[in-house]
Write an enzyme that holds these catalytic residues in place. Sequence first.
Site, short mmCIF file in Angstrom:
data_model
loop_
_atom_site.label_atom_id
_atom_site.label_comp_id
_atom_site.label_asym_id
_atom_site.label_seq_id
_atom_site.Cartn_x
_atom_site.Cartn_y
_atom_site.Cartn_z
N LYS A 110 5.24 -20.04 4.97
CA LYS A 110 3.93 -19.72 5.54
C LYS A 110 3.02 -19.14 4.46
O LYS A 110 3.21 -18.02 4.01
CB LYS A 110 4.06 -18.67 6.66
CG LYS A 110 2.76 -18.59 7.47
CD LYS A 110 2.58 -17.30 8.22
CE LYS A 110 1.76 -16.29 7.45
NZ LYS A 110 0.42 -16.73 7.05
N GLY B 78 3.09 -9.66 -0.60
CA GLY B 78 1.81 -9.35 0.03
C GLY B 78 1.56 -7.85 0.02
O GLY B 78 2.06 -7.14 -0.86
N ASN C 124 1.43 -3.81 1.19
CA ASN C 124 2.44 -2.84 1.62
C ASN C 124 2.46 -2.66 3.13
O ASN C 124 3.53 -2.46 3.71
CB ASN C 124 2.17 -1.49 0.97
CG ASN C 124 2.76 -1.48 -0.40
OD1 ASN C 124 2.24 -2.14 -1.29
ND2 ASN C 124 3.88 -0.80 -0.58
N GLY D 211 4.27 -5.69 4.46
CA GLY D 211 5.64 -5.72 3.94
C GLY D 211 6.51 -4.64 4.57
O GLY D 211 7.67 -4.89 4.92
N GLU E 160 7.80 -8.01 -2.21
CA GLU E 160 7.05 -7.62 -3.41
C GLU E 160 5.63 -7.30 -2.97
O GLU E 160 4.97 -8.14 -2.36
CB GLU E 160 7.03 -8.76 -4.44
CG GLU E 160 8.32 -8.88 -5.24
CD GLU E 160 8.68 -7.65 -6.03
OE1 GLU E 160 7.77 -6.86 -6.40
OE2 GLU E 160 9.88 -7.44 -6.28
N CYS F 191 -1.69 -8.91 -8.68
CA CYS F 191 -0.84 -7.74 -8.38
C CYS F 191 -0.55 -6.98 -9.66
O CYS F 191 -0.27 -5.79 -9.64
CB CYS F 191 0.45 -8.19 -7.70
SG CYS F 191 1.25 -9.50 -8.57
N GLN G 284 -12.15 -8.69 1.57
CA GLN G 284 -11.77 -8.12 0.28
C GLN G 284 -13.00 -7.52 -0.41
O GLN G 284 -12.94 -6.46 -1.02
CB GLN G 284 -11.13 -9.22 -0.57
CG GLN G 284 -10.36 -8.72 -1.77
CD GLN G 284 -9.25 -7.75 -1.41
OE1 GLN G 284 -8.43 -8.02 -0.54
NE2 GLN G 284 -9.23 -6.60 -2.06
N GLU H 165 -4.52 0.89 -4.19
CA GLU H 165 -4.82 -0.43 -4.74
C GLU H 165 -6.18 -0.91 -4.20
O GLU H 165 -6.40 -0.91 -3.00
CB GLU H 165 -3.73 -1.42 -4.31
CG GLU H 165 -3.90 -2.78 -4.92
CD GLU H 165 -2.81 -3.77 -4.47
OE1 GLU H 165 -2.61 -3.93 -3.25
OE2 GLU H 165 -2.19 -4.39 -5.35
#
Length: 492
Positions: free
Chosen positions: A174, A227, A229, A232, A249, A283, A330, A384
């Site tokens: 996906k 992707g 945090n 994830g 990750e 990243c 974003q 981030e």
Amino acid sequence: MDTYANFINGEWSPSRSGRFVDNVNPADTRDKIGRVGLSTREEARAAIEAAARAFPAWRETPVPVRGAIIAKAAVILAERKEEISRALTREEGKLLRESRGEVQKAVNVLEFMAGEARRLNGETVPSELPFNFAYTLKQPLGVVSLITPWNFPVCIPAWKIAPALVAGNTCVFKPATLTPATATLLVKVFQDAGVPPGVLNLVIGSGAEVGDEFVTHPAIKAISFTGSNEVGAALYKDGAARLKKVQCEMGGKNPIVVLADADIPLAVEAAAQGAFGSTGQRCTATSRVVIEAGVADRFVELLLERTRRIRVGNPMEAEIDMGPSVDANQYKTVHSYIEIAKAEGAKLVLGGGKLTDGPCAYGFFTAPTIFDHVTRTMRLAKEEVFGPVLAVLRVKDFDEAVEVANDVPYGLTSSVYTNDGAKTFKFIERIETGITHVNSPTMGGEAQLPFGGMKATGVGTREMGRVALDFFTELKTVYIDYTGKKREGNLY
Ligand code: NAD
């Protein structure tokens, strides 16, 4: 306008959900590239079932034969490099030369993994017992799900699909809904290389629906996720509760540490490339410079000079140095962090604004932005941003530099600029990142070396390199007794 199709059991067919979002060029939102069908749970389930049916034959296909298909995929991907790079730039917004670099890296990953198919061996190990043969065997897991972000939509899927298939698993994949065209082109490469029907399936859709099904379905044995945090951490919990293998990750807040003896122009170049390359959406982007105060003024002056020369605009054009943020969300996040940093008292020394004129009139463009005198407790120092915003933190000495560099939840990558050998080795020992660079930028990674982070960045084994196969295999330990006698002594 294209409607992207799912690829299930070797057949391409668009989702029947009747729900769509547009795939839009972030450099020019008037350019509608295609329609993204948001697939249903049933469609996700059909893909998982197809993968489960394809598993027995694929696991019995000799590993070098599986590897030969991956080798062929590497050749086809290399042949289609320009087409895929252009599709990538158009839907994601990174520079065309960066897209070419990404596709080339995916080629390297496939080539490397194809070779690993001839080395998927276990070990023979001496036994304590006479006439006993002990060895280990690597076996596939079954159906694995691969869930990927938009920021490296060719390379990250490639570095998951290749080891998963070499190891003998069947996959459901996906991609992010922001990059369906590149995902489609990549899966076509594997199809044309001869991956049998059902072995690799693509379902395009939302995380909450398709992604959730890919995590929770009982037939899924392992989940490899890259992707944010937030996603994830939730997915890790859901997978673990069902005793599935999970590899995540996630985010980064990568520092360049500049010591007083460093080659300052070299460090300036690395900071500019790391912070503003790919619009800060790697990243491995450099989001912090941690610098000894004695050289900070000179560094910042040179960095401003270097950054002012960055030309922002259409990423397809060769003379452009930085493209847009990937989408409106974003873009909003980037500008909210700029406001937060200002409010927290960081000193804005360059940029900070939206670019809305000329070549930037219809996209999500931000001026390359630098904040100086950022302190370690500010949110800009910790969180981030995933955009072209760099924080400069001034420290008194080497020890404080390492302490500040480590004072974030993340631990993906780092670099140190120094010519002092002892400090270099101390830095390598103390820095809490999965990857570190000496006198080179924070980004980059080679196919044959492990990739991944410590702390909140990564859980599970590393990706890329030989170690990538560990996640996608079970290790079986085998004892063969050829004494023909009953065992004596302790049977522990
Ligand atoms: P994201 O977490 O929003 O999405 C990643 C993928 O997860 C997408 O395919 C998304 O649809 C899916 N997803 C969302 N919700 C889900 C759910 N509930 N269940 C299952 N799947 C779900 O991340 P993004 O915005 O696409 O990517 C940017 C992030 O990725 C950044 O934080 C970046 O640092 C990180 N990243 C990390 C690495 C690394 O190797 N450490 C590499 C690239 C990107």
